[in-house]
Design an enzyme around this catalytic site. Structure first.
Site, PDB file in Angstrom:
ATOM      1  CB  SER A 147      -1.235  -0.491   1.073  1.00 50.20           C
ATOM      2  OG  SER A 147      -1.604   1.270   1.787  1.00 50.20           O
ATOM      3  CE1 TYR A 170      -3.797  -2.628   5.334  1.00 47.41           C
ATOM      4  CE2 TYR A 170      -2.637  -0.763   4.780  1.00 47.41           C
ATOM      5  CZ  TYR A 170      -3.130  -1.489   4.335  1.00 47.41           C
ATOM      6  OH  TYR A 170      -3.502  -1.994   3.009  1.00 47.41           O
TER       7      TYR A 170
END
Ligand code: NAP
Length: 247
Positions: A147, A170
């Protein structure tokens, strides 16, 4: 040997499902991993209806016994694996978010461990288990779903668009996954296997949420492109739609 064999983890919905759809025209047999077999079978029905040559394998990336199951499945059916898309992943809370689950000082330790287990340790375990089969491919491709939130350069830059989009567990799990991409690509530099990290964009999925600007139909492009890179394509990179991102 002309049909390529791909394994996409978390292929029953979201970006994994879309990536399977996007591989339709590349002559790929797509096996989607789904931890719920019934959900996976429904997804396969939809993929086949759309013209994708698809099958499902019940697969939970946090269960190491499933790594051997996946190895046995591909070894017995095909004797090799051409494409591995490490797509399955979890968020630590809802995006965009500001709750304690996103905070570096308040994230519960069990959540931090859980996110790293799914997003970092598990793809490494699976990739190691399947590497002997990928080495048998004439053009092995490994795509790690990272990401932009894994970019340390962008998180450190007050002028970057993600400076305030911090979700510690994350983000750190994707930064760690990026490190794996670099190290694995280095170790495989003299093989036919290419390893890259993908940022799909902020995409409308269950994880991305309704505010995401990119439709799901557009979100699989980066993964599909990296899964089908030509022999002179890059390895050890971090890309969104063909453009490199800063690590
Ligand atoms: N959407 C975005 O904007 C965005 C942006 C950047 C990166 N990403 C990355 O892209 C990947 C896919 O995201 P998404 O948006 O498609 O998420 P999603 O809609 O939440 O789908 C996640 C997929 O991963 C599977 N999964 C989760 N834990 C699993 C486990 N333990 N074993 C096997 N499968 C598991 C889910 O299966 P179940 O159905 O069984 O839960 C589901 O198929 C993730 O790695 C995510 O971090 C997404």
């Amino acid at each position: 040997m002309s049909q390529k064999i791909a394994f996409i983890t978390g292929g029953n919905r979201g970006l994994g499902f879309q990536t399977a759809l996007d591989l339709k025209d590349a002559g790929v047999k797509v096996v989607i991993g789904s931890r719920d077999l019934a959900q996976g079978e429904k997804a396969v029905e939809k993929l086949r209806a759309a013209g994708v040559d698809a099958d499902v394998l019940q697969f939970d990336i946090t269960k190491p016994a499933d790594f051997q199951t996946a190895y046995d499945y591909f070894n017995s059916k095909y004797g090799r694996l051409d494409i591995l898309v490490n797509n399955a992943g979890i968020a630590a809370g809802v995006f965009p978010g500001t709750g304690p689950e996103h905070s570096a000082t308040q994230v519960p330790a069990d959540l931090l461990h859980k996110v790293f287990e799914t997003n970092f340790f598990a793809p490494i375990g699976l990739t190691s288990a399947l590497l002997p089969l990928l080495k048998k491919s004439p053009a092995g491709r490994i795509v790690n779903l990272s990401s932009i939130l894994g970019s340390l350069n962008l998180h450190a830059d007050p002028n970057s668009p993600i400076y305030h989009a911090k979700s510690f567990a994350y983000d750190a799990s994707k930064t760690a996954l990026n490190a794996y991409t670099i190290h694995l690509a280095y170790e495989l530099r003299d093989t036919k296997i290419k390893v890259n990290s993908a940022h799909p964009g902020w995409v409308k999925t269950d994880m991305g949420g309704d505010q995401a600007p990119i439709e799901l139909s557009e979100g699989g492009k980066t993964s599909a492109a990296l899964a089908t890179l030509p022999d002179d394509g890059p390895t050890g990179g971090y890309f969104h739609l063909g453009k490199p991102l800063p690590w």
